[in-house]
Design a protein around this motif. Sequence first.
Motif, mmCIF file in Angstrom:
data_model
loop_
_atom_site.group_PDB
_atom_site.id
_atom_site.type_symbol
_atom_site.label_atom_id
_atom_site.label_comp_id
_atom_site.label_asym_id
_atom_site.label_seq_id
_atom_site.Cartn_x
_atom_site.Cartn_y
_atom_site.Cartn_z
ATOM 1 N N VAL A 157 -114.583 20.455 -6.136
ATOM 2 C CA VAL A 157 -115.898 21.122 -5.639
ATOM 3 C C VAL A 157 -115.284 21.782 -4.400
ATOM 4 C CG1 VAL A 157 -117.810 20.213 -4.423
ATOM 5 C CG2 VAL A 157 -117.351 19.153 -6.557
ATOM 6 N N LEU A 158 -114.568 21.271 -3.565
ATOM 7 C CA LEU A 158 -114.303 21.836 -2.148
ATOM 8 C C LEU A 158 -113.372 23.253 -2.578
ATOM 9 C CD1 LEU A 158 -112.483 18.980 -0.054
ATOM 10 C CD2 LEU A 158 -114.686 20.298 0.257
ATOM 11 N N TYR A 159 -112.515 23.378 -3.722
ATOM 12 C CA TYR A 159 -111.961 24.374 -4.078
ATOM 13 C C TYR A 159 -112.944 25.559 -4.466
ATOM 14 C CZ TYR A 159 -107.765 21.676 -4.368
ATOM 15 O OH TYR A 159 -106.671 20.657 -3.935
ATOM 16 N N GLY A 160 -114.232 24.972 -5.256
ATOM 17 C CA GLY A 160 -114.941 25.876 -5.833
ATOM 18 C C GLY A 160 -115.946 26.519 -4.661
ATOM 19 N N ASP A 161 -116.158 25.671 -3.744
ATOM 20 C CA ASP A 161 -116.880 26.151 -2.488
ATOM 21 C C ASP A 161 -116.031 27.192 -1.807
ATOM 22 O OD1 ASP A 161 -119.024 24.731 -3.090
ATOM 23 O OD2 ASP A 161 -118.344 22.835 -1.653
ATOM 24 N N SER A 162 -114.808 27.004 -1.724
ATOM 25 C CA SER A 162 -113.937 27.903 -1.025
ATOM 26 C C SER A 162 -113.803 29.447 -1.540
ATOM 27 C CB SER A 162 -112.769 27.467 -0.599
ATOM 28 O OG SER A 162 -112.456 26.435 0.205
ATOM 29 N N ILE A 163 -113.804 29.179 -2.919
ATOM 30 C CA ILE A 163 -113.584 30.584 -3.729
ATOM 31 C C ILE A 163 -114.968 31.307 -3.849
ATOM 32 C CG2 ILE A 163 -113.363 31.591 -6.170
ATOM 33 C CD1 ILE A 163 -111.189 29.217 -6.490
ATOM 34 N N SER A 177 -113.103 48.964 -6.027
ATOM 35 C CA SER A 177 -113.962 48.304 -6.908
ATOM 36 C C SER A 177 -113.048 47.385 -7.834
ATOM 37 C CB SER A 177 -114.616 49.341 -7.815
ATOM 38 O OG SER A 177 -115.725 48.547 -8.911
ATOM 39 N N GLY A 178 -113.543 46.104 -7.952
ATOM 40 C CA GLY A 178 -112.817 45.054 -8.742
ATOM 41 C C GLY A 178 -111.680 44.329 -8.024
ATOM 42 N N ALA A 179 -111.538 44.561 -6.716
ATOM 43 C CA ALA A 179 -110.387 44.027 -5.985
ATOM 44 C C ALA A 179 -110.835 42.467 -5.612
ATOM 45 C CB ALA A 179 -110.190 44.822 -4.530
ATOM 46 N N ALA A 180 -112.005 42.435 -5.430
ATOM 47 C CA ALA A 180 -112.431 40.801 -4.958
ATOM 48 C C ALA A 180 -112.464 40.213 -6.461
ATOM 49 C CB ALA A 180 -114.039 40.923 -4.428
ATOM 50 N N ASP A 181 -112.833 40.682 -7.623
ATOM 51 C CA ASP A 181 -112.597 39.876 -8.936
ATOM 52 C C ASP A 181 -111.307 39.718 -9.028
ATOM 53 O OD1 ASP A 181 -115.464 40.620 -10.159
ATOM 54 O OD2 ASP A 181 -115.057 42.190 -8.963
ATOM 55 N N ALA A 182 -110.345 40.436 -8.681
ATOM 56 C CA ALA A 182 -109.072 40.229 -8.863
ATOM 57 C C ALA A 182 -108.390 38.989 -7.933
ATOM 58 C CB ALA A 182 -108.143 41.337 -8.643
ATOM 59 N N ALA A 183 -108.987 39.013 -6.948
ATOM 60 C CA ALA A 183 -108.588 37.958 -5.952
ATOM 61 C C ALA A 183 -109.302 36.549 -6.319
ATOM 62 C CB ALA A 183 -109.015 38.422 -4.489
ATOM 63 N N ARG A 184 -110.553 36.779 -7.036
ATOM 64 C CA ARG A 184 -111.119 35.427 -7.373
ATOM 65 C C ARG A 184 -110.055 34.931 -8.444
ATOM 66 N NH1 ARG A 184 -115.727 37.190 -10.748
ATOM 67 N NH2 ARG A 184 -113.949 37.918 -11.948
ATOM 68 N N ASP A 185 -109.964 35.647 -9.556
ATOM 69 C CA ASP A 185 -108.988 35.408 -10.796
ATOM 70 C C ASP A 185 -107.822 34.711 -10.010
ATOM 71 O OD1 ASP A 185 -111.084 36.107 -12.206
ATOM 72 O OD2 ASP A 185 -110.176 38.229 -12.823
#
Length: 420
Positions: A157-163, A177-185
């Motif tokens: 839960v904590l990890y999910g909140d931080s992401i 464009s897409g840089a945040a998605d790449a960081a998320r992955d």
Amino acid sequence: MDKRTCDYTGGFPVWDKSMKATHTILMPDMLPWHFRIMQEVLKREGYNVELLKNRSRTVVDEGLKHVHNDTCYPCLCIVGQYIDALKSGKYDVNKTALMITQTGGGCRASNYIPLIRKAVANEFPAVPVLSVNFSGLEKKSSLPVGVKLLSRLALAVLYGDSIMWCYNQTKPYEQVSGAADAARDRAFDAVVSRIKKGGYSKYKKINREIIAEFASVNLVKEKKPKVGIVGEIYVKYAPLGNNDLEKFLISEGCEPVLPALMDFVMYCIINVVNDRRFYGHKPATAFVYNIVYKLLKRMQKNVIKQFVEDGSFEPVHEFESLRAYADKVLNQGVKMGEGWLIPAEMAALAETGVPNIVCAQPFGCLPNHIAGKGAMRTLKTLYPDANIVAVDYDPSATKVNQENRIKLMIAAAKEKAADC
């Protein structure tokens, strides 16, 4: 599995530990930021868990066919996802189980399992429904949750909140464009990799890695309206339930602000402690829950401290501050559904630079309509600049109408920002 060999309770098949080695367990896409990590935690424990991603209109139609029209919209969506998945032919229905979380509260979410069982009974009679709860519900068909698994799910839960928080503070401002998605992955991959290796004790290090991944994204220096999302837990987080509300807000030039899921977890726990004070419940139960609450509170404080020290992103609200905000609006004895947590989150958002708020309300959720819509006049009195819109989500509500209501709120927010 032959229907005749199942262990049945009330005519329905019951999950037993032998199925752990043979069955695929389907989870609804209720909390996409968090269930993705919880799925890996459960896989590490030996469960074959799959997070459903089917989100077509067929899902809603299946829910309408199999759940009576007086139940809440989240239940309809969850049942629809299950039925649609079982009909897809992708799963061996004799070796498939359905899993759902239960809070044990007074809302209908605690009654989902009988509704799900009835929905699958005729077409899929051998499919058991598995409960994940900490309230003693469904003792004959529930996932055994010990202290170790409980602590690992809390970390998820904590990890999910931080992401979630880092992504929503990065995506609207990314230069490429897409840089945040790449960081998320990359952040998800880092967390999953740690879980697969059994690295649960170093949650501070993992959280620093999450922050660092998003801090590496180049951002434009632009101020965009922040829009908070509160309400019933399913339509607050689930894209199926809220028609991709986060993506819509980003597409409209806004920064979505979603309260932490850990706040809801701690809300459920502290309500049990409060039950002793308000309603005279057993002191032993309150004592145990208070210990768990203090542990989670300390973990949340450690994560918040890391955000503050790094300085790249605003941290989540500390839960104790939410309780203080709640006391300004609604007594903490009001705990049906999300109860006092909804006005507490709205007050916290309004007081910390997020006056624009979408209050997501599903059909059939009476506690949330009362605690959400019912508290708005008081909130507007306390925070005259608050720009709150209540949006109903149900099978007959059109996406266009929902988005038009939100666009009016966004237009008012941008107009006010231009005047400042």
